[in-house]
Scaffold this motif. Structure first.
Motif, PDB file in Angstrom:
ATOM      1  N   CYS A 288     -59.605  12.147 -18.556  1.00 57.08           N
ATOM      2  CA  CYS A 288     -58.267  12.448 -19.084  1.00 57.08           C
ATOM      3  C   CYS A 288     -58.219  12.092 -20.571  1.00 57.08           C
ATOM      4  O   CYS A 288     -58.637  11.006 -20.970  1.00 57.08           O
ATOM      5  N   VAL A 289     -57.712  13.017 -21.369  1.00 63.75           N
ATOM      6  CA  VAL A 289     -57.617  12.747 -22.811  1.00 63.75           C
ATOM      7  C   VAL A 289     -56.177  12.389 -23.209  1.00 63.75           C
ATOM      8  O   VAL A 289     -55.848  12.340 -24.392  1.00 63.75           O
ATOM      9  N   HIS A 290     -55.347  12.154 -22.209  1.00 64.59           N
ATOM     10  CA  HIS A 290     -53.957  11.706 -22.430  1.00 64.59           C
ATOM     11  C   HIS A 290     -53.174  12.645 -23.353  1.00 64.59           C
ATOM     12  O   HIS A 290     -52.434  12.205 -24.220  1.00 64.59           O
ATOM     13  N   CYS A 291     -53.368  13.928 -23.142  1.00 67.18           N
ATOM     14  CA  CYS A 291     -52.670  14.898 -23.991  1.00 67.18           C
ATOM     15  C   CYS A 291     -51.230  15.130 -23.517  1.00 67.18           C
ATOM     16  O   CYS A 291     -50.416  15.686 -24.243  1.00 67.18           O
ATOM     17  N   ALA A 292     -50.936  14.752 -22.283  1.00 71.03           N
ATOM     18  CA  ALA A 292     -49.595  14.882 -21.680  1.00 71.03           C
ATOM     19  C   ALA A 292     -49.162  16.329 -21.431  1.00 71.03           C
ATOM     20  O   ALA A 292     -47.989  16.586 -21.172  1.00 71.03           O
ATOM     21  N   ARG A 293     -50.100  17.243 -21.483  1.00 64.45           N
ATOM     22  CA  ARG A 293     -49.709  18.631 -21.184  1.00 64.45           C
ATOM     23  C   ARG A 293     -49.208  18.758 -19.745  1.00 64.45           C
ATOM     24  O   ARG A 293     -48.303  19.533 -19.463  1.00 64.45           O
ATOM     25  N   CYS A 294     -49.833  17.990 -18.850  1.00 63.87           N
ATOM     26  CA  CYS A 294     -49.414  18.059 -17.436  1.00 63.87           C
ATOM     27  C   CYS A 294     -47.976  17.548 -17.283  1.00 63.87           C
ATOM     28  O   CYS A 294     -47.212  18.062 -16.461  1.00 63.87           O
TER      29      CYS A 294
ATOM     30  N   SER B 144     -50.717  13.008 -14.476  1.00 66.85           N
ATOM     31  CA  SER B 144     -51.970  12.331 -14.845  1.00 66.85           C
ATOM     32  C   SER B 144     -52.057  10.969 -14.158  1.00 66.85           C
ATOM     33  O   SER B 144     -53.101  10.595 -13.629  1.00 66.85           O
TER      34      SER B 144
ATOM     35  N   CYS C 165     -54.361  21.562 -17.644  1.00 65.94           N
ATOM     36  CA  CYS C 165     -55.177  20.387 -17.984  1.00 65.94           C
ATOM     37  C   CYS C 165     -56.470  20.796 -18.703  1.00 65.94           C
ATOM     38  O   CYS C 165     -57.301  21.504 -18.122  1.00 65.94           O
ATOM     39  N   PRO C 166     -56.670  20.367 -19.957  1.00 63.51           N
ATOM     40  CA  PRO C 166     -57.888  20.762 -20.671  1.00 63.51           C
ATOM     41  C   PRO C 166     -59.141  20.094 -20.101  1.00 63.51           C
ATOM     42  O   PRO C 166     -60.245  20.578 -20.322  1.00 63.51           O
ATOM     43  N   SER C 167     -58.956  19.008 -19.356  1.00 65.80           N
ATOM     44  CA  SER C 167     -60.115  18.311 -18.777  1.00 65.80           C
ATOM     45  C   SER C 167     -60.452  18.811 -17.375  1.00 65.80           C
ATOM     46  O   SER C 167     -61.323  18.260 -16.712  1.00 65.80           O
TER      47      SER C 167
ATOM     48  N   ILE D 144     -59.062  18.505 -14.600  1.00 68.52           N
ATOM     49  CA  ILE D 144     -58.941  17.510 -13.535  1.00 68.52           C
ATOM     50  C   ILE D 144     -58.230  18.165 -12.348  1.00 68.52           C
ATOM     51  O   ILE D 144     -57.254  18.902 -12.525  1.00 68.52           O
TER      52      ILE D 144
ATOM     53  N   ILE E 279     -55.887  17.878 -10.379  1.00 69.86           N
ATOM     54  CA  ILE E 279     -54.687  17.061 -10.163  1.00 69.86           C
ATOM     55  C   ILE E 279     -54.001  17.415  -8.852  1.00 69.86           C
ATOM     56  O   ILE E 279     -53.643  16.540  -8.060  1.00 69.86           O
TER      57      ILE E 279
END
Ligand code: SF4
Ligand code: SF4
Length: 448
Positions: free
Chosen positions: A359-365, A376, A408-410, A412, A414
């Motif tokens: 997780c890159v903590h971008c908060a898009r989710c 996340s 999610c760019p990673s 994941i 979810i």
């Protein structure tokens, strides 16, 4: 209006699961070697939470055996080798049915909601009374094919709504269309109800159906709102349109609301006016280059036959009921059921095979979540088995729309992690009383 096409190809075999909804599996009424006609009842159960199953073809029963089901399980099914005959059992229309006769007809005609409940159990719940029936037409632009004009569609839906209200003993009814679905809005604008032309009312801000029943001085209204996608949207949808909060672990019938779909409404209309049971359905086709968007298909038709009738090119992956929340299929021998809304076919190069990253903590989710969860964090807690904390972060409010995973760019997983935790919580806490949804208290999902 988008037209649908009937799948005319006769499959080598049709596979009709004896379970088309949650609840009891029907007992087979036929055996190997029997000849069946279109519309013949081939399965039933004495359980209240069940609905009859009918043959969609004329032909010979090859087997009654466990077969693959699009939900990923194996289910006892009647396998039929169709003939090219279109002979049906005698269909008898029902004139002015009483409330009880309608409820009986709904069970006998095999009418179920695509989200898994037999329609008669939605209209007459065991513990309560329905006072509003809502047809959710936001996610199904329409059932094409059988209607000659949009106005025919809208007037039939109003007639179907009246039948559903009568069966439920409900005094009020509504049809909700997507606010960006111009065809449906046009079809319903000016539709006549008891000699009065209705306007399609947008559900805005804190205005709910109650406002429009008064404003239009009518017990039936048509309203529009933003479409909501997701597997568990019923409670969320109920709050949005009626303002009634449904306790977690409960369903809309607990607050007097019956949510029905366009397909079940149409099936009831046909059962009353033509005497036809529910044995064919309209599904959406996604991924084909040269195919109608909608197709009228006999229940039990294998996905393989639907796919072969469309120009999909090389098939990489088959998904039932949508990319975001649907189920990937391990075989194309699974049949179309009453719960099938969509078949998506992806080409080999379209399949996402990326490994999850951190997780890159971008908060898009977080931005994407329609019910204001923190996906996340839920994913991390689910992955680590911290289910109590998942509950503290209101995982039960997740409507399983899959938007968090999609952005999610990673990459994941979810949604899968959330589903895993929800299943674990259901098993561990099944004795706990329902509690009110904190999200709904906040009103964060207000109608738009
Ligand atoms: S957590 Fe994800 S799947 Fe659940 S409601 Fe939010 S965006 Fe949808
Ligand atoms: S979108 Fe993915 S990467 Fe971004 S915060 Fe959410 S889980 Fe982390």
């Amino acid at each position: 209006m988008v037209e649908s096409k009937r799948l005319n190809k006769i499959p080598e075999k049709v596979i009709i699961p004896l379970r088309q909804h949650r609840g009891a599996v029907c007992e087979s009424l036929v055996k190997k070697g029997d000849e069946v006609l279109i519309g013949q009842k081939i399965g039933e159960s004495s359980e209240h939470y069940s609905s009859a199953v009918h043959s969609s073809v004329c032909g010979e029963v090859l087997a009654v055996e466990e077969s693959a089901h699009p939900d990923g399980n194996k289910v006892m099914s009647v396998v039929i080798q169709p003939s090219d005959s279109e002979e049906t059992v005698a269909f008898t229309p029902v004139k002015n049915p009483s409330k009880d006769a309608l409820l009986k007809l709904i069970k006998e005609a095999g009418i179920v909601e695509h989200y898994g409940a037999p329609t008669h159990t939605v209209l007459k719940p065991s513990d309560g009374k329905i006072d509003i029936v809502v047809i959710n037409a936001t996610a199904s632009e329409w059932i094409g094919g059988k209607y000659n004009t949009p106005k025919e569609y809208s007037s039939q839906m109003i007639a179907a709504l009246k039948l559903l209200m009568k069966a439920a003993g409900a005094s009020k009814g509504a049809i909700i269309v997507g606010k960006d679905d111009e065809e449906s809005i046009e079809a319903f604008d000016g539709v006549e109800v008891d000699g009065k032309a209705l306007k399609v009312a947008p559900l805005l801000g804190s205005r709910r159906l109650g406002h429009y029943f008064k404003d239009q001085n009518s017990n039936i209204v048509v309203a529009s709102q933003k479409r909501i996608y997701g597997k568990n949207i019923l409670n969320f949808f109920t709050y949005n349109v009626t303002g009634r909060k449904v306790a977690l672990g409960s369903d809309p019938t607990s607050v007097g609301v019956a949510i029905c779909g366009v397909k079940s409404a149409k099936a009831l209309y046909d059962a009353v006016h033509e005497g036809k049971p529910y044995y064919e359905t309209v599904i959406t086709i996604e991924g084909a280059e040269d195919c109608p968007e909608y197709m009228l298909v006999k229940i039990g038709t294998p996905f393989k036959d639907v796919i072969e009738s469309c120009n999909f090119g090389e098939v990489g992956k088959i998904i039932a009921n949508g990319v975001l929340t649907g189920v990937a299929q391990y075989t194309d021998e699974v049949p179309v059921t009453k719960g099938t809304t969509k078949i998506t076919v992806q080409k080999p190069e379209e399949i996402l095979r990326d490994e999850s990253d951190v997780c890159v903590h971008c908060a898009r989710c977080v931005d994407a979540c329609p019910v204001s969860l923190i996906p996340s964090r839920l994913a991390v807690m689910a992955d680590q088995g911290r289910f109590d904390e998942c509950r503290q972060f209101h995982i039960e409010n997740c409507i399983e729309c899959g938007k968090c995973a999609a952005v999610c760019p990673s990459k994941i997983h979810i949604l899968q992690l959330i589903r895993y935790a929800k299943d674990a919580i259901c098993l561990a806490y099944e004795d706990l009383p329902c509690k009110e949804s904190s999200n709904l208290k906040l009103g964060c999902c207000g109608g738009e």
